[in-house]
Structure formats: C-alpha cells, structure tokens
Write a protein that holds these residues in place. Sequence first.
Motif, PDB file in Angstrom:
ATOM      1  N   SER A   1     -10.770  -5.257  -0.696  1.00 32.60           N
ATOM      2  CA  SER A   1      -9.630  -4.435  -0.307  1.00 32.60           C
ATOM      3  C   SER A   1      -8.343  -4.955  -0.939  1.00 32.60           C
ATOM      4  CB  SER A   1      -9.459  -4.418   1.219  1.00 32.60           C
ATOM      5  OG  SER A   1     -10.564  -3.809   1.844  1.00 32.60           O
ATOM      6  N   ARG A   2      -7.512  -4.044  -1.392  1.00 36.00           N
ATOM      7  CA  ARG A   2      -6.143  -4.336  -1.805  1.00 36.00           C
ATOM      8  C   ARG A   2      -5.211  -3.925  -0.664  1.00 36.00           C
ATOM      9  NH1 ARG A   2      -5.926  -7.354  -6.440  1.00 36.00           N
ATOM     10  NH2 ARG A   2      -7.165  -6.479  -8.137  1.00 36.00           N
TER      11      ARG A   2
ATOM     12  N   ASP B   1     -10.793  -2.453 -10.508  1.00 37.83           N
ATOM     13  CA  ASP B   1     -10.360  -1.102 -10.851  1.00 37.83           C
ATOM     14  C   ASP B   1      -8.876  -0.873 -10.679  1.00 37.83           C
ATOM     15  OD1 ASP B   1     -10.704  -1.293  -7.989  1.00 37.83           O
ATOM     16  OD2 ASP B   1     -10.529   0.889  -7.896  1.00 37.83           O
ATOM     17  N   SER B   2      -8.214  -1.688  -9.822  1.00 39.43           N
ATOM     18  CA  SER B   2      -6.825  -1.393  -9.480  1.00 39.43           C
ATOM     19  C   SER B   2      -6.069  -2.677  -9.174  1.00 39.43           C
ATOM     20  CB  SER B   2      -6.769  -0.473  -8.249  1.00 39.43           C
ATOM     21  OG  SER B   2      -7.382  -1.104  -7.129  1.00 39.43           O
ATOM     22  N   MET B   3      -4.738  -2.548  -9.157  1.00 42.65           N
ATOM     23  CA  MET B   3      -3.870  -3.682  -8.839  1.00 42.65           C
ATOM     24  C   MET B   3      -2.668  -3.165  -8.066  1.00 42.65           C
ATOM     25  SD  MET B   3      -3.596  -6.877  -9.003  1.00 42.65           S
ATOM     26  CE  MET B   3      -2.578  -8.320  -9.117  1.00 42.65           C
TER      27      MET B   3
ATOM     28  N   HIS C   1      -3.862  -2.779   6.590  1.00 37.84           N
ATOM     29  CA  HIS C   1      -4.062  -1.419   6.081  1.00 37.84           C
ATOM     30  C   HIS C   1      -4.766  -1.519   4.727  1.00 37.84           C
ATOM     31  CE1 HIS C   1      -1.533   0.154   9.274  1.00 37.84           C
ATOM     32  NE2 HIS C   1      -0.589  -0.693   8.937  1.00 37.84           N
ATOM     33  N   PRO C   2      -6.068  -1.705   4.739  1.00 35.77           N
ATOM     34  CA  PRO C   2      -6.773  -1.969   3.480  1.00 35.77           C
ATOM     35  C   PRO C   2      -6.869  -0.751   2.579  1.00 35.77           C
ATOM     36  CG  PRO C   2      -8.339  -1.731   5.279  1.00 35.77           C
ATOM     37  CD  PRO C   2      -6.981  -1.713   5.899  1.00 35.77           C
ATOM     38  N   LYS C   3      -6.874  -1.013   1.284  1.00 37.17           N
ATOM     39  CA  LYS C   3      -7.102   0.008   0.269  1.00 37.17           C
ATOM     40  C   LYS C   3      -8.356  -0.407  -0.485  1.00 37.17           C
ATOM     41  CE  LYS C   3      -3.605   1.609  -2.034  1.00 37.17           C
ATOM     42  NZ  LYS C   3      -2.463   1.748  -2.981  1.00 37.17           N
TER      43      LYS C   3
ATOM     44  N   THR D   1      -3.243 -13.948   2.675  1.00 38.78           N
ATOM     45  CA  THR D   1      -4.261 -13.118   2.047  1.00 38.78           C
ATOM     46  C   THR D   1      -4.530 -13.588   0.619  1.00 38.78           C
ATOM     47  OG1 THR D   1      -2.576 -11.510   1.393  1.00 38.78           O
ATOM     48  CG2 THR D   1      -3.750 -11.085   3.445  1.00 38.78           C
ATOM     49  N   VAL D   2      -5.736 -13.347   0.162  1.00 43.10           N
ATOM     50  CA  VAL D   2      -6.192 -13.860  -1.123  1.00 43.10           C
ATOM     51  C   VAL D   2      -5.800 -12.923  -2.261  1.00 43.10           C
ATOM     52  CG1 VAL D   2      -8.270 -14.423  -2.470  1.00 43.10           C
ATOM     53  CG2 VAL D   2      -8.086 -15.147  -0.090  1.00 43.10           C
TER      54      VAL D   2
END
Length: 362
Positions: A32-33, A141-143, A10-12, A133-134
Amino acid sequence: MATETQVLEHPKKAFGWAARDPSGVLSPFNFSRRETGEKDVAFKVMYCGICHTDLHMMKNEWGNSIYPLVPGHELAGIVTEVGSKVEKFKVGDKVGVGYMVDSCRSCQNCADDLENYCPTFTVTCGAKYRDGTVTYGGYSDSMVADEHFVIRIPDSLPLDAAGPLLCAGITVYSPLRHFELDKPGMNIGVVGLGGLGHMAVKFAKAFGANVTVISTSPHKEKEAIEHLGADSFLVSRDPDQMQTAMGTLNGIIDTVSANHPILPLVALLKSNGKLVMVGGVAKPLELPVFSLLGGRKLVAGSLIGGIKESQEMVDFAAEHNVTPDIEVVPIDYVNTAMERLDKADVKYRFVIDIGNTLKPSP
C-alpha cells in the motif's frame, strides 16, 4: 532483522517486486502507498533504474534493510494526481524521484538546499518516514511523494534515460559544480568507468573539460575515447603512464567503490588540485598528509546532491543532451540483471521498463 510495514490509515493499493530476505531474490509483491496528501504528487512509474545500492540493500550488506524491500531510487513517470496545495506540478507532467523522499526541513543543511546532508533525510526505499511507515521504491507501479522531492523532467529528455540521472547523474554533477571543476579547458580525471564514471565523463565533457579516464583495465580505452568522448586514458597499474601524468590534472572524480590506493591519484593533481571521492569505499584509505602539503591539494567526499541542484542537473542534461547509456529490461529479467550487475556486466545502467512489463500479481 525483517520489519513489517505499519498499516496505513488510508491505503492506496500498489504492486511491485520485492526482496523478502537477504538472499536478495525479487518476486511480485502487493503493498500500500499512502493516499495523496495536500502537498503530494502521485505518479505512474514508467521506468526505474537499477543502482548497485539496490543490490547492497536487497542483501542487507549494510545491516539496515527493512523487509519486504521494494528497491529503486531512480524513478521516472507521469503525474496522475496532485494534492490541493501542490504548486509546481499538474496531471500529465513528466517527473522523477531520486535517492530521497523526505528530510527534516528545519536544519541548516535543509535551509541551504542541501537536503542530501540533512542528518535525518529519508531514502526512497527500505527506510522509514518520520511517522514510522516504510518507504517503498520504484520497482513498482506507482509513487507518492511530497512535491518538494519531485523533479520535473524536461520534455526533451527521454523518460527511460531520466531515472539514472537522479542518482548517477547528480552524484558526479554536484562535485564538479561545487568544487569548481566545471570550467572550460580544465583537465579532469575520472577514476572508474561504470555507471558513475561514464556519467562523470559526459558531464565533464559538456562543461568543456579535457577528460582523462583512469582505469585498471586497458581494454576500456577504446570505449572511453571513441564512444564516451574522453580525451585520454591512463592505466593506473602502469607506473610509466602514471609517472608521465603526474601534476597534470586540476581535479579528479573517483567513482570506484572497491578498496584502492589513492596516493597515486593525488600525485596526478596539479597544485590546488582536488580529488573527490563519490564511491563508497568501505575500508579506510591510506593517505599520507605530506602528499597533500606539497601542493595544497584537497581530498574530499560528495553524496548525491540537493533537490534544487538535482533539478538544475536534469535541466542541464536536457539542454546539452547528456544521457546515460542504458540497457532497458522487463521486470521479470530483474534477478538476472542483478546477477549481471554484481559481475559489472552492463554498459552502463540497467533500466526496468515498469510501465510496459510490470503486471499486478494475483
């Protein structure tokens, strides 16, 4: 050498700057986060400090870099979303993330709040989570991170100065505390006057110590004493100065990562004195055991600090107005900043203004 990121279920969408190969050149990068999980905290990155470790990883100097690599482990920002089981944070809080974003949670070190010594702790950028996942760092921009690894930033602490505390700050605070070099009136030496060294001076002074900066560069004396508040200065290449100072220090925090002799530093210690290495010197050091026996002296190492201690450090810094000296730069200056960092041309930490200068790439 390069490894592609696994596709998230479910990528962000996220964006930042990344190095694609060992040239270390950074450029805009979309990635993607993970979606915010039930124990996760998501935040907008406002500032991210630049550490020399970033440079090592971008150039794969340690042989374990994963490309594309988004550097940055000195993040500070504002919470935008929290998971359903998050207990310590809410939207709008000032928070940060330092050098690690996960650990096994089951070993003795993790149980003792020493996640930094967990054999499988996960660094914030250029590594892999347990699911493969890496990890992407703070030049973005985000974490999204598990709340356990998120640090609350006190309102009195400026966000642009908070990030470097989570690396340089905790790296020197932890050994000062653990080795009991935090008592008022102690004589503490600090070797090197860079990103780590200037923070060691500031924390030691805040603890009430008498601080001696030890450097190969005589021209740094005025800066050390007049600007940073050190009490004295030793030129380590001056044998007369070193001879006069023998047996005068309770402890020394050695922040230098280049190869250098430590036997002269051991000689500066009083009986029961402690020399703590926090710089990652690559080559083996020469240390005759007899230099330790004649005074019950200790040579030790220390790596960042655990999450509980990191929170303690940030709260102490806010209470005592201990902040790094920083140069805030826009994201499009980052490659120039890296060139200057490689030449030690910064006093004392670059911080990227992510919130105002990072724009999405096409």
